[in-house]
Design a protein around this motif. Structure first.
Motif, PDB file in Angstrom:
ATOM      1  N   PHE A  87       0.638   4.155  -2.845  1.00  0.00           N
ATOM      2  CA  PHE A  87       0.619   5.580  -2.509  1.00  0.00           C
ATOM      3  C   PHE A  87       1.740   6.333  -3.219  1.00  0.00           C
ATOM      4  O   PHE A  87       1.532   7.425  -3.748  1.00  0.00           O
ATOM      5  N   PHE A 147       0.815  -1.215   0.000  1.00  0.00           N
ATOM      6  CA  PHE A 147       0.000   0.000   0.000  1.00  0.00           C
ATOM      7  C   PHE A 147       0.851   1.269   0.000  1.00  0.00           C
ATOM      8  O   PHE A 147       0.442   2.283  -0.559  1.00  0.00           O
ATOM      9  N   VAL A 148       2.027   1.227   0.596  1.00  0.00           N
ATOM     10  CA  VAL A 148       2.943   2.372   0.491  1.00  0.00           C
ATOM     11  C   VAL A 148       3.409   2.513  -0.956  1.00  0.00           C
ATOM     12  O   VAL A 148       3.525   3.627  -1.472  1.00  0.00           O
ATOM     13  N   GLY A 177       7.758   3.121  -5.993  1.00  0.00           N
ATOM     14  CA  GLY A 177       6.440   2.519  -5.778  1.00  0.00           C
ATOM     15  C   GLY A 177       6.329   1.141  -6.390  1.00  0.00           C
ATOM     16  O   GLY A 177       5.800   0.209  -5.769  1.00  0.00           O
ATOM     17  N   GLU A 181       5.732  -2.290  -4.346  1.00  0.00           N
ATOM     18  CA  GLU A 181       4.577  -3.119  -4.679  1.00  0.00           C
ATOM     19  C   GLU A 181       4.989  -4.540  -5.018  1.00  0.00           C
ATOM     20  O   GLU A 181       4.338  -5.500  -4.611  1.00  0.00           O
ATOM     21  N   LEU A 237       0.854   6.972  -6.795  1.00  0.00           N
ATOM     22  CA  LEU A 237      -0.135   8.050  -6.931  1.00  0.00           C
ATOM     23  C   LEU A 237       0.468   9.418  -6.659  1.00  0.00           C
ATOM     24  O   LEU A 237       0.048  10.413  -7.246  1.00  0.00           O
ATOM     25  N   VAL A 238       1.457   9.479  -5.781  1.00  0.00           N
ATOM     26  CA  VAL A 238       2.089  10.749  -5.451  1.00  0.00           C
ATOM     27  C   VAL A 238       3.048  11.200  -6.542  1.00  0.00           C
ATOM     28  O   VAL A 238       3.209  12.389  -6.780  1.00  0.00           O
TER      29      VAL A 238
END
Length: 136
Positions: free
Chosen positions: A77, A73-74, A87, A91, A80-81
């Motif tokens: 995030f 989930f980090v 990321g 993942e 998306l950031v």
């Protein structure tokens, strides 16, 4: 076939396939955030349809899987950031840790697919023949 797939699970497998395709396209097209985010959404909804909503929540919230859930989930995030490389790495690590118990089942399922199963089994068949010829 060893596994029976009802309509909901077939849709889940399709969503995971499209999610992986969008993620692959997002990586190929210079880490496009939109495609990566769409791939994440499709993969998560596919997993939820295959496992069921309650089992999915249980999978992500179990104490054994908390490291994988947190890193996954980090990673979502961070994509998306706007940090897609870090990321994607988080993942991938989170997915491997979360779904480490499912790999044997996934391999059996993939080996039963007509063309893909041959490609998965061929390297092991080749290596077995190689080792047998070396031993003789």
């Amino acid at each position: 076939m060893a596994y029976e797939l009802d309509e909901q699970k077939r849709i889940g497998v399709g969503l995971i396939g499209f999610g992986l395709a969008f993620t692959f396209l997002g990586i190929i097209l210079f880490l496009d955030r939109g495609l990566l985010a769409l791939g994440n959404i499709l993969c998560l909804s596919g997993v939820a349809l295959i496992l069921g909503w309650r089992s999915t929540c249980k999978l992500f919230s179990e104490k054994v899987n908390i490291k994988g859930s947190l890193s996954f989930f980090v990673g979502v995030f961070l994509i998306l950031v706007g940090w897609p490389i870090l990321g994607i790495l988080l993942e991938f690590y989170g997915s491997v840790v979360l779904f480490r118990g499912f790999w044997p089942s996934i391999k059996v399922f993939l080996c039963n697919i007509p063309v893909l199963g041959w490609f998965i089994q061929y390297p092991s068949l080749f290596l077995n023949r190689f080792w047998q010829s070396k031993a003789a």
